[in-house]
Write a protein that holds these residues in place. Structure first.
Motif, mmCIF file in Angstrom:
data_model
loop_
_atom_site.group_PDB
_atom_site.id
_atom_site.type_symbol
_atom_site.label_atom_id
_atom_site.label_comp_id
_atom_site.label_asym_id
_atom_site.label_seq_id
_atom_site.Cartn_x
_atom_site.Cartn_y
_atom_site.Cartn_z
ATOM 1 N N ARG A 105 0.524 -1.005 -0.082
ATOM 2 C CA ARG A 105 -0.135 0.046 -0.015
ATOM 3 C C ARG A 105 0.914 0.524 -0.047
ATOM 4 O O ARG A 105 0.505 2.217 -0.637
ATOM 5 N N GLU A 106 1.917 1.089 0.829
ATOM 6 C CA GLU A 106 2.888 2.292 0.697
ATOM 7 C C GLU A 106 3.438 2.556 -0.360
ATOM 8 O O GLU A 106 3.799 3.960 -0.967
ATOM 9 N N ILE A 107 3.526 1.682 -1.303
ATOM 10 C CA ILE A 107 4.603 1.372 -2.593
ATOM 11 C C ILE A 107 3.795 1.931 -3.345
ATOM 12 O O ILE A 107 4.476 3.366 -4.460
ATOM 13 N N PHE A 108 2.590 2.175 -3.618
ATOM 14 C CA PHE A 108 1.706 1.761 -4.528
ATOM 15 C C PHE A 108 0.999 3.701 -4.054
ATOM 16 O O PHE A 108 0.980 4.623 -4.877
ATOM 17 N N LYS A 109 0.974 4.373 -3.029
ATOM 18 C CA LYS A 109 0.553 5.074 -1.930
ATOM 19 C C LYS A 109 1.970 6.084 -2.715
ATOM 20 O O LYS A 109 1.381 7.133 -3.466
ATOM 21 N N ALA A 110 3.352 5.715 -2.864
ATOM 22 C CA ALA A 110 4.227 6.919 -3.473
ATOM 23 C C ALA A 110 4.606 6.974 -4.310
ATOM 24 O O ALA A 110 4.650 7.808 -4.895
ATOM 25 N N GLN A 111 4.238 5.881 -5.192
ATOM 26 C CA GLN A 111 3.794 5.965 -6.945
ATOM 27 C C GLN A 111 2.584 7.323 -7.064
ATOM 28 O O GLN A 111 2.868 8.119 -8.429
ATOM 29 N N MET A 112 1.339 6.585 -6.533
ATOM 30 C CA MET A 112 0.299 7.950 -6.456
ATOM 31 C C MET A 112 0.448 9.601 -6.388
ATOM 32 O O MET A 112 0.591 10.750 -7.577
ATOM 33 N N ASP A 113 1.476 9.603 -5.539
ATOM 34 C CA ASP A 113 1.914 11.001 -4.823
ATOM 35 C C ASP A 113 2.724 11.933 -6.227
ATOM 36 O O ASP A 113 3.081 13.001 -6.000
ATOM 37 N N ASN A 114 3.974 10.388 -6.322
ATOM 38 C CA ASN A 114 4.909 10.865 -7.268
ATOM 39 C C ASN A 114 4.641 11.398 -8.738
ATOM 40 O O ASN A 114 4.888 11.720 -9.789
ATOM 41 N N ASN A 115 3.017 11.102 -9.278
ATOM 42 C CA ASN A 115 2.901 11.068 -9.936
ATOM 43 C C ASN A 115 1.401 12.815 -9.670
ATOM 44 O O ASN A 115 0.899 12.392 -9.722
ATOM 45 N N GLY A 143 -7.935 -0.772 -5.350
ATOM 46 C CA GLY A 143 -8.042 -1.285 -6.384
ATOM 47 C C GLY A 143 -6.777 -1.771 -6.594
ATOM 48 O O GLY A 143 -6.979 -3.069 -7.260
ATOM 49 N N LYS A 144 -6.060 -0.834 -6.131
ATOM 50 C CA LYS A 144 -4.497 -1.384 -6.942
ATOM 51 C C LYS A 144 -4.414 -2.504 -5.773
ATOM 52 O O LYS A 144 -3.850 -3.623 -6.161
ATOM 53 N N ILE A 145 -4.614 -2.645 -4.516
ATOM 54 C CA ILE A 145 -4.334 -3.540 -3.351
ATOM 55 C C ILE A 145 -5.162 -5.096 -4.374
ATOM 56 O O ILE A 145 -5.031 -5.817 -3.541
ATOM 57 N N LYS A 146 -6.519 -4.295 -3.608
ATOM 58 C CA LYS A 146 -7.565 -5.950 -4.629
ATOM 59 C C LYS A 146 -6.655 -6.426 -5.853
ATOM 60 O O LYS A 146 -6.820 -8.413 -5.926
ATOM 61 N N LYS A 147 -5.951 -5.969 -6.900
ATOM 62 C CA LYS A 147 -5.376 -6.325 -7.837
ATOM 63 C C LYS A 147 -4.684 -7.343 -7.627
ATOM 64 O O LYS A 147 -4.300 -8.490 -7.971
#
Length: 277
Positions: free
Chosen positions: A199-209, A226-230
């Protein structure tokens, strides 16, 4: 004393050691065949200790089903060439023999003793890495599969019925496990720490976009969920799309086979082994 070529040949056939090693051992033993064999074994065992730190990432997985028991054994070595050696393969079969004969459930001295002669003869670091034993419950269907390179294997036991259709499903699940090697079986098996880390990795990717970061928090949270579910669907066996029918998940296929078999089916064992992992 003069060492006869016939004696060197006989010792080589008996021990599998090189001709020069056999000749030297016979010389040191004054031609005594038994003493020379002892010398070769001791020197070979000493050499084993020096090789024990060397990586053994090649090898084979051996499997056998007898009665209501399935045994799977990982035997590793240093090179693919040795993994294909008939003596290496024969020792793997003997390891299965002793596991069944002595009702063993893990790696023991009985296994280690069986590989000593092979270690001396082949001079690679050979290890009985793992022994897995699975009991097949009454009224259950079981299947195993070993990939053609003998480095990936799977075992599946399905409880509830042992009809042909369930046996075929168990085998297909073995194929699925070998093909996709899922890290977990169900979402409940996934450690919370792993989910939080992703979750932290996905969040960081979103914050950098920039485009993503500008979205409202409720939208970003929904995307993150949704990313976690996938991610969970991709790494959990029962949530993956079934190898023989990519329109349904493994769980959905289990429900479908349950209807066809007229029984409530469930997984008792789902194990995939990748050599050295």
């Amino acid at each position: 004393m003069e060492i006869k070529a016939s004696d060197v040949k006989a010792l080589r056939e008996k021990t599998g050691c090189g001709l020069m090693d056999c000749k030297k051992a016979l010389t040191d033993a004054n031609g005594d065949m038994a003493e020379a064999a002892r010398i070769l074994k001791e020197s070979g065992l000493a050499a084993m200790e020096k090789r024990s730190e060397r990586a053994s990432t090649e090898g084979r997985i051996f499997t056998r089903t007898v009665g209501n028991k399935i045994v799977m054994i990982e035997l590793t070595c240093e090179t693919d060439f040795v993994a294909k050696n008939p003596d290496f393969i024969a020792v793997g079969e003997k390891l299965l023999d002793v596991t069944f004969e002595k009702n063993l459930t893990s790696v023991t001295e009985d296994h280690k003793v069986l590989i000593q002669d092979l270690l001396i003869k082949i001079r690679e670091n050979i290890i009985v890495k793992n022994v897995y034993v699975f009991e097949i419950p009454a009224g259950a269907a079981a299947a195993t599969y070993v990939h053609g390179d003998f480095k990936t294997a799977a075992c599946v036991i399905v409880k509830g019925a042992d009809s042909d259709i369930v046996k075929q499903f168990a085998y297909d699940c073995c194929l699925h496990l070998a093909a996709f090697t899922p890290e977990y079986i169900t979402k409940a098996d996934v450690p919370e720490t792993y989910v939080n880390e992703q979750r932290e990795i996905f969040k960081a990717q979103m914050d950098n976009n920039p485009a993503m970061a500008a979205k409202p928090d409720n939208v970003k949270n929904a995307i993150l969920d949704g990313k976690i579910k996938k991610m969970l669907a991709e790494c959990c066996f029962v949530d993956q799309m079934f190898v023989k029918d990519d329109k349904v998940t493994v769980a959905a296929k289990l429900a479908q086979v349950s209807k066809e078999a007229g029984a409530e089916l469930s997984f008792a064992t789902t194990k995939v082994i990748v050599l050295g992992k």
